[in-house]
Design an enzyme around this catalytic site. Sequence first.
Site, PDB file in Angstrom:
ATOM      1  N   GLU A  51       4.836  -0.046   0.064  1.00 40.97           N
ATOM      2  CA  GLU A  51       3.960   0.214  -1.078  1.00 40.97           C
ATOM      3  C   GLU A  51       4.543   1.334  -1.923  1.00 40.97           C
ATOM      4  O   GLU A  51       5.111   2.298  -1.400  1.00 40.97           O
ATOM      5  CB  GLU A  51       2.563   0.613  -0.599  1.00 40.97           C
ATOM      6  CG  GLU A  51       1.798  -0.524   0.023  1.00 40.97           C
ATOM      7  CD  GLU A  51       0.385  -0.155   0.412  1.00 40.97           C
ATOM      8  OE1 GLU A  51      -0.422  -1.083   0.612  1.00 40.97           O
ATOM      9  OE2 GLU A  51       0.075   1.042   0.527  1.00 40.97           O
ATOM     10  N   SER A 108       0.050  -0.124  -3.316  1.00 44.25           N
ATOM     11  CA  SER A 108      -1.232   0.190  -2.712  1.00 44.25           C
ATOM     12  C   SER A 108      -2.332  -0.256  -3.661  1.00 44.25           C
ATOM     13  O   SER A 108      -2.151  -0.288  -4.887  1.00 44.25           O
ATOM     14  CB  SER A 108      -1.323   1.701  -2.485  1.00 44.25           C
ATOM     15  OG  SER A 108      -2.659   2.094  -2.259  1.00 44.25           O
ATOM     16  N   CYS A 153      -8.948  -1.085   8.181  1.00 38.72           N
ATOM     17  CA  CYS A 153      -7.954  -0.762   7.162  1.00 38.72           C
ATOM     18  C   CYS A 153      -6.908  -1.859   6.995  1.00 38.72           C
ATOM     19  O   CYS A 153      -6.878  -2.824   7.733  1.00 38.72           O
ATOM     20  CB  CYS A 153      -7.342   0.607   7.436  1.00 38.72           C
ATOM     21  SG  CYS A 153      -8.564   1.921   7.179  1.00 38.72           S
ATOM     22  N   ASP A 154      -6.026  -1.635   6.060  1.00 37.01           N
ATOM     23  CA  ASP A 154      -5.254  -2.622   5.329  1.00 37.01           C
ATOM     24  C   ASP A 154      -4.801  -3.883   6.076  1.00 37.01           C
ATOM     25  O   ASP A 154      -5.140  -4.980   5.704  1.00 37.01           O
ATOM     26  CB  ASP A 154      -4.032  -1.946   4.720  1.00 37.01           C
ATOM     27  CG  ASP A 154      -4.423  -0.938   3.661  1.00 37.01           C
ATOM     28  OD1 ASP A 154      -5.550  -0.432   3.706  1.00 37.01           O
ATOM     29  OD2 ASP A 154      -3.611  -0.642   2.787  1.00 37.01           O
ATOM     30  N   LYS A 155      -4.000  -3.751   7.123  1.00 35.77           N
ATOM     31  CA  LYS A 155      -3.391  -4.937   7.721  1.00 35.77           C
ATOM     32  C   LYS A 155      -4.230  -5.527   8.833  1.00 35.77           C
ATOM     33  O   LYS A 155      -3.962  -6.637   9.297  1.00 35.77           O
ATOM     34  CB  LYS A 155      -1.983  -4.616   8.256  1.00 35.77           C
ATOM     35  CG  LYS A 155      -1.088  -3.926   7.251  1.00 35.77           C
ATOM     36  CD  LYS A 155      -1.059  -4.648   5.919  1.00 35.77           C
ATOM     37  CE  LYS A 155      -0.487  -3.796   4.820  1.00 35.77           C
ATOM     38  NZ  LYS A 155      -1.174  -2.538   4.559  1.00 35.77           N
ATOM     39  N   CYS A 190     -10.694   4.155   2.695  1.00 37.13           N
ATOM     40  CA  CYS A 190     -10.724   4.978   1.475  1.00 37.13           C
ATOM     41  C   CYS A 190     -11.563   4.314   0.385  1.00 37.13           C
ATOM     42  O   CYS A 190     -11.540   3.103   0.209  1.00 37.13           O
ATOM     43  CB  CYS A 190      -9.308   5.263   1.004  1.00 37.13           C
ATOM     44  SG  CYS A 190      -8.382   6.290   2.182  1.00 37.13           S
TER      45      CYS A 190
END
Length: 558
Positions: free
Chosen positions: A442, A468, A119-121, A191
């Site tokens: 975000e 986001s 996920c993101d980071k 996601c």
Amino acid sequence: MNSDKVREGIQQAPHRSLFNALGYTKEEMRKPMIGVVCSYNEIVPGHMNLDKIADAVKLGIAEAGGMPVLFPAIAVCDGIAMGHVGMKYSLVTRDLIADSTECMARAHQFDGLVMIPNCDKNVPGLLMAAARVNIPTVFVSGGPMLAGHVRGRKRSLSSMFEAVGSYEAGKMSLEELRCYEENVCPTCGSCSGMYTANSMNCLTEAIGMGLPGNGTIPAVYSSRIRLAKEAGYAIMKMVGENIRPRNIMTEDAFRNALTVDMALGCSTNTMLHLPAIAHECGIELDMEYANEISDRTPNLCHLAPAGPAYMEDLNEAGGIYAVMKELSKRDLLRLDGITVTGKSMKENIRSAVNRDPEIIRPIENPFLPNGGIAVLKGNLAPDTGIVKRSAVAPEMMQHEGPARVFDCEEDAIEAIKGGRIHEGDVVVIRYEGPKGGPGMREMLNPTSAIVGMGLGSTVALITDGRFSGASRGAAIGHVSPEAAVGGPIALVEEGDIISIDIPGNRLNMKVSEEELAKRRAAWKPRKPRVTDGYLARYQALVTSGNRGAILELPKGWE
């Protein structure tokens, strides 16, 4: 081998005694020592399956003649952190991840690394660490979530946030909202739209640091386990051939990543992460370079939130290599560089096939003639403003309207949900940048509220924070310089007319230079919102969004 420093010679007898305590055999300690950096935890849906990925990676390493050694990396779930103080801690973990991985890799003298983010980071943080440590490294993510199904239609997390806005606007029943809640996130994995996590995992393939399928094979597919074993095999080959991250992540590789980014319509957060990763490689990415690439790169994919397709659809259509094969038809990529496969990108994509021209448009028939992201400039954003052009309604590509000014996200959400934002307005949320937030939150809650209340094609949102990947609409972020350092966004007043021209790459406020000079003279810095802990240290060291929000020592520390 690097690991000889901790395993060979008389002086290393104490070190070997500690390896004995760990249960390693003499046979294992003669093999290359490979760090397996796993972001597994029980709070992030995209990471709950990473223990299985790690087991497969370790098996692959052992089968290929290596000694796998597992250690962790942290991860924050942006969805759970959204809309409260927790979001201040999201972006800042990127540097914690990079720093802690650097510490572990150098302290223990690994010969190679397999990074297991999702996920993101975690993806950019571990790519930064890979560049910094510069020993053979391969990436294998946990894979994307399958799309959910609500009343026979595919849905995902962005649909959930927008459903909340629709419910609060009286356009959706509580029963229907509950139906979304129970069905939009049906499996483990990142996601399911082209949000930040999937954007970065896809770009890991494009930049040459991930094996084919790394960005798109769903988390629940057994082929994801096979890919993890192949990553174990690949790292041993890389160690044998001494292929290092900085051999792979060259200027050409970053150019390829930006090009694929534009074709996919990735999250605007890539415009923070790619410069930060490049910086660790000794390469400075000017964001104006992104517009040059965007101008000649057609947008070939419309994945959620920009369109109705999801990551599983992109995977079935042929994945990232199929997208790159389309781009190569117009020589838009530089394909001679080495990758983690041990082959050039040209060799990697040779057999790729576009199996669904509606999911991956042929380059002759794109969704848009130019790329999915645009960099805007003007007197409101002298350095940059970033917008996901592919997710903007056609009628909002050019827009003028009165500024509705808020000094934090919470005040803006209260006004949106309270019915105080009207068609034509331009919502300005400031003091949410890297320093001002701190942490550059975000703004998925306000963008989702705007869309959910039926204002997505008439209201714009501008911020020195970020968005986001699930945000859509005329949402312009990363406005630099930020308000906290006196950027022009700090000078906007209620009712000022804001002019947005996305095709022209312009973002201006219709205020005279004389009036702006008067406001600038009267402006005073705000007292920091955070004065202790990690956020305070981050606030003191972080640079602006247009530089990737990298950390930089104060002048005089050189």
